[in-house]
Design a protein around this motif. Structure first.
Motif, mmCIF file in Angstrom:
data_model
loop_
_atom_site.group_PDB
_atom_site.id
_atom_site.type_symbol
_atom_site.label_atom_id
_atom_site.label_comp_id
_atom_site.label_asym_id
_atom_site.label_seq_id
_atom_site.Cartn_x
_atom_site.Cartn_y
_atom_site.Cartn_z
ATOM 1 N N VAL A 77 62.184 103.891 28.095
ATOM 2 C CA VAL A 77 61.387 103.877 29.322
ATOM 3 C C VAL A 77 62.197 104.482 30.467
ATOM 4 O O VAL A 77 63.373 104.155 30.642
ATOM 5 N N ASP A 78 61.567 105.362 31.231
ATOM 6 C CA ASP A 78 62.208 105.931 32.423
ATOM 7 C C ASP A 78 61.111 106.330 33.403
ATOM 8 O O ASP A 78 59.925 106.326 33.068
ATOM 9 N N GLU A 79 61.532 106.684 34.615
ATOM 10 C CA GLU A 79 60.564 107.021 35.662
ATOM 11 C C GLU A 79 60.937 108.312 36.365
ATOM 12 O O GLU A 79 62.056 108.806 36.250
ATOM 13 N N ALA A 80 59.973 108.827 37.115
ATOM 14 C CA ALA A 80 60.191 109.983 37.976
ATOM 15 C C ALA A 80 59.436 109.754 39.270
ATOM 16 O O ALA A 80 58.306 109.266 39.253
ATOM 17 N N GLY A 81 60.065 110.083 40.392
ATOM 18 C CA GLY A 81 59.356 110.047 41.660
ATOM 19 C C GLY A 81 59.630 108.860 42.550
ATOM 20 O O GLY A 81 58.801 108.525 43.395
ATOM 21 N N ARG A 82 60.796 108.245 42.432
ATOM 22 C CA ARG A 82 61.097 107.140 43.346
ATOM 23 C C ARG A 82 61.415 107.654 44.748
ATOM 24 O O ARG A 82 61.139 106.972 45.736
ATOM 25 N N ASN A 144 56.012 98.185 47.900
ATOM 26 C CA ASN A 144 57.320 98.849 47.961
ATOM 27 C C ASN A 144 57.603 99.634 46.677
ATOM 28 O O ASN A 144 57.008 99.375 45.626
ATOM 29 N N ILE A 145 58.509 100.566 46.773
ATOM 30 C CA ILE A 145 58.715 101.527 45.691
ATOM 31 C C ILE A 145 59.256 100.871 44.428
ATOM 32 O O ILE A 145 58.877 101.236 43.313
ATOM 33 N N LEU A 146 60.133 99.887 44.558
ATOM 34 C CA LEU A 146 60.690 99.260 43.365
ATOM 35 C C LEU A 146 59.606 98.528 42.580
ATOM 36 O O LEU A 146 59.508 98.675 41.350
ATOM 37 N N GLN A 147 58.780 97.749 43.280
ATOM 38 C CA GLN A 147 57.717 97.021 42.589
ATOM 39 C C GLN A 147 56.675 97.986 42.021
ATOM 40 O O GLN A 147 56.117 97.744 40.938
ATOM 41 N N ALA A 148 56.410 99.074 42.715
ATOM 42 C CA ALA A 148 55.488 100.085 42.202
ATOM 43 C C ALA A 148 56.058 100.754 40.956
ATOM 44 O O ALA A 148 55.326 101.057 39.996
ATOM 45 N N ASP A 149 57.366 100.973 40.964
ATOM 46 C CA ASP A 149 58.045 101.541 39.804
ATOM 47 C C ASP A 149 57.868 100.624 38.595
ATOM 48 O O ASP A 149 57.511 101.069 37.498
ATOM 49 N N TYR A 150 58.114 99.346 38.785
ATOM 50 C CA TYR A 150 57.909 98.378 37.702
ATOM 51 C C TYR A 150 56.456 98.387 37.211
ATOM 52 O O TYR A 150 56.202 98.306 36.004
ATOM 53 N N GLN A 151 55.536 98.473 38.143
ATOM 54 C CA GLN A 151 54.121 98.479 37.766
ATOM 55 C C GLN A 151 53.796 99.700 36.912
ATOM 56 O O GLN A 151 53.064 99.590 35.909
ATOM 57 N N ALA A 152 54.306 100.856 37.292
ATOM 58 C CA ALA A 152 54.083 102.071 36.502
ATOM 59 C C ALA A 152 54.660 101.918 35.097
ATOM 60 O O ALA A 152 54.045 102.339 34.102
ATOM 61 N N MET A 153 55.841 101.297 34.999
ATOM 62 C CA MET A 153 56.465 101.092 33.691
ATOM 63 C C MET A 153 55.639 100.142 32.830
ATOM 64 O O MET A 153 55.425 100.388 31.638
ATOM 65 N N LEU A 167 62.613 97.326 24.426
ATOM 66 C CA LEU A 167 62.611 98.408 25.406
ATOM 67 C C LEU A 167 64.042 98.771 25.760
ATOM 68 O O LEU A 167 64.862 97.891 26.050
ATOM 69 N N LEU A 168 64.323 100.048 25.748
ATOM 70 C CA LEU A 168 65.586 100.588 26.243
ATOM 71 C C LEU A 168 65.274 101.269 27.567
ATOM 72 O O LEU A 168 64.551 102.274 27.589
ATOM 73 N N ASN A 169 65.758 100.715 28.665
ATOM 74 C CA ASN A 169 65.384 101.167 30.003
ATOM 75 C C ASN A 169 66.559 101.827 30.707
ATOM 76 O O ASN A 169 67.714 101.453 30.497
ATOM 77 N N ASP A 170 66.226 102.768 31.573
ATOM 78 C CA ASP A 170 67.256 103.422 32.369
ATOM 79 C C ASP A 170 67.584 102.570 33.597
ATOM 80 O O ASP A 170 66.920 102.658 34.624
ATOM 81 N N ALA A 171 68.577 101.696 33.449
ATOM 82 C CA ALA A 171 69.194 100.962 34.557
ATOM 83 C C ALA A 171 68.319 99.894 35.200
ATOM 84 O O ALA A 171 68.617 99.450 36.301
ATOM 85 N N VAL A 172 67.241 99.470 34.544
ATOM 86 C CA VAL A 172 66.412 98.398 35.109
ATOM 87 C C VAL A 172 66.009 97.417 34.008
ATOM 88 O O VAL A 172 66.027 97.748 32.815
ATOM 89 N N VAL A 173 65.652 96.216 34.432
ATOM 90 C CA VAL A 173 64.938 95.264 33.582
ATOM 91 C C VAL A 173 63.577 95.054 34.230
ATOM 92 O O VAL A 173 63.491 94.692 35.409
ATOM 93 N N ILE A 174 62.523 95.292 33.502
ATOM 94 C CA ILE A 174 61.168 95.276 34.051
ATOM 95 C C ILE A 174 60.643 93.842 34.067
ATOM 96 O O ILE A 174 60.540 93.210 33.009
ATOM 97 N N PRO A 175 60.299 93.312 35.229
ATOM 98 C CA PRO A 175 59.786 91.934 35.281
ATOM 99 C C PRO A 175 58.415 91.812 34.614
ATOM 100 O O PRO A 175 57.668 92.783 34.501
ATOM 101 N N ASP A 176 58.125 90.593 34.184
ATOM 102 C CA ASP A 176 56.782 90.240 33.708
ATOM 103 C C ASP A 176 56.350 91.014 32.472
ATOM 104 O O ASP A 176 55.171 91.330 32.307
ATOM 105 N N LEU A 177 57.300 91.314 31.604
ATOM 106 C CA LEU A 177 56.979 91.900 30.312
ATOM 107 C C LEU A 177 57.542 90.994 29.209
ATOM 108 O O LEU A 177 58.757 90.774 29.170
ATOM 109 N N PRO A 178 56.703 90.501 28.317
ATOM 110 C CA PRO A 178 57.167 89.593 27.273
ATOM 111 C C PRO A 178 57.765 90.323 26.078
ATOM 112 O O PRO A 178 57.318 90.175 24.933
ATOM 113 N N VAL A 179 58.774 91.124 26.322
ATOM 114 C CA VAL A 179 59.417 91.890 25.261
ATOM 115 C C VAL A 179 60.899 92.004 25.592
ATOM 116 O O VAL A 179 61.283 92.050 26.767
#
Length: 257
Positions: A77-82, A144-153, A167-179
């Motif tokens: 998992v990764d993102e673009a556009g923060r 805010n951008i961080l919470q929006a980032d998590y939502q997109a993920m 999940l292997l994530n780029d430098a984050v732990v995504i809240p509210d995901l049961p995995v």
């Protein structure tokens, strides 16, 4: 015995890829013609580069292989556009087939736009599953951008089938995901699944910004992708923000009237 023409051999050279280059060298390596010698020498250099790339990809798969005994469906998992002043944040989620590694996948920032597009096609055709998730400018301003980032993920991961158990994530732990999740610093440069996700996220977002450029050409989104270039900031000051600008990102140089 009649030899093949150099033109015919050159066409075979152009068509040869990967291990086929060794076959080409074995077939034509004893040909004394200078034109053929140049082709076999070039094939040797291409073969060496291919083997080096295989080694790089193998190294980038070590994290997935290390987790494979415990987890059956591993997703990067990764993102673009923060950072941009306009447009959405986009997350990519990719489950690769470890038996079908895609060569030249890398951190999207290290790739040219043309290479990203080429690899995007390969990833979306060959991955076990892939998805992109978005959070738009309004959501970014609201939560805010961080919470929006998590939502997109979370949205990207929810679209996958099968669902991952790691999940292997780029430098984050995504809240509210049961995995189960593993956060990897500079993961897009170290882990093939995360690098593939970075490409999916970047290409998806860039394509969206190209479409927005048609709607709002004065901001040159096709070139700046919403980032705060001098030209982009000047356009905001001249024309004001357009509907996709993030108001919370431009408040230090634009005040609503």
């Amino acid at each position: 015995m009649n030899k093949e023409s150099i033109a015919a051999i050159k066409e075979k050279y152009k068509a040869a890829e990967g291990s086929q280059l060794q076959t080409f060298i074995d077939t034509y390596g004893q040909d004394s013609r200078s034109g053929v010698r140049k082709l076999t020498e070039s094939a040797g250099r291409r073969l060496a580069a291919w083997k080096k790339e295989l080694g790089r990809i193998d190294a980038m798969l070590q994290i997935e292989r290390g987790c494979a005994a415990q987890y059956s469906v591993i997703c990067g998992v990764d993102e673009a556009g923060r950072g941009p002043l306009a447009g959405p944040v986009v997350a990519g989620a990719v489950i690769l087939n470890p038996d079908d590694p895609i060569l030249y996948v890398n951190d999207s920032k290290k790739l040219s736009p043309a290479m990203r597009e080429k690899l995007y096609t390969q990833i979306t055709e060959r991955a076990v599953s892939w998805a992109a998730g978005c959070a738009d400018h309004e959501e970014i301003d609201r939560i805010n951008i961080l919470q929006a980032d998590y939502q997109a993920m979370r949205r990207a991961v929810a679209k996958l089938s099968p669902q991952p158990d790691l999940l292997l994530n780029d430098a984050v732990v995504i809240p509210d995901l049961p995995v189960q999740q593993i956060s990897l610093i500079k993961g897009d440069a170290r882990c093939l699944s995360i690098a593939a996700a970075s490409i999916v996220a970047k290409v998806t977002r860039d394509r969206m910004m190209m479409e927005y450029d048609k709607m709002y050409p004065e901001y040159h989104f096709a070139q700046n992708k919403g980032y705060g270039t001098a030209e982009h900031i000047e356009a905001i000051r001249k024309y004001g923000p357009c509907p996709i600008h993030r108001r919370s990102f431009i408040s230090h140089f634009w005040k609503e009237s």
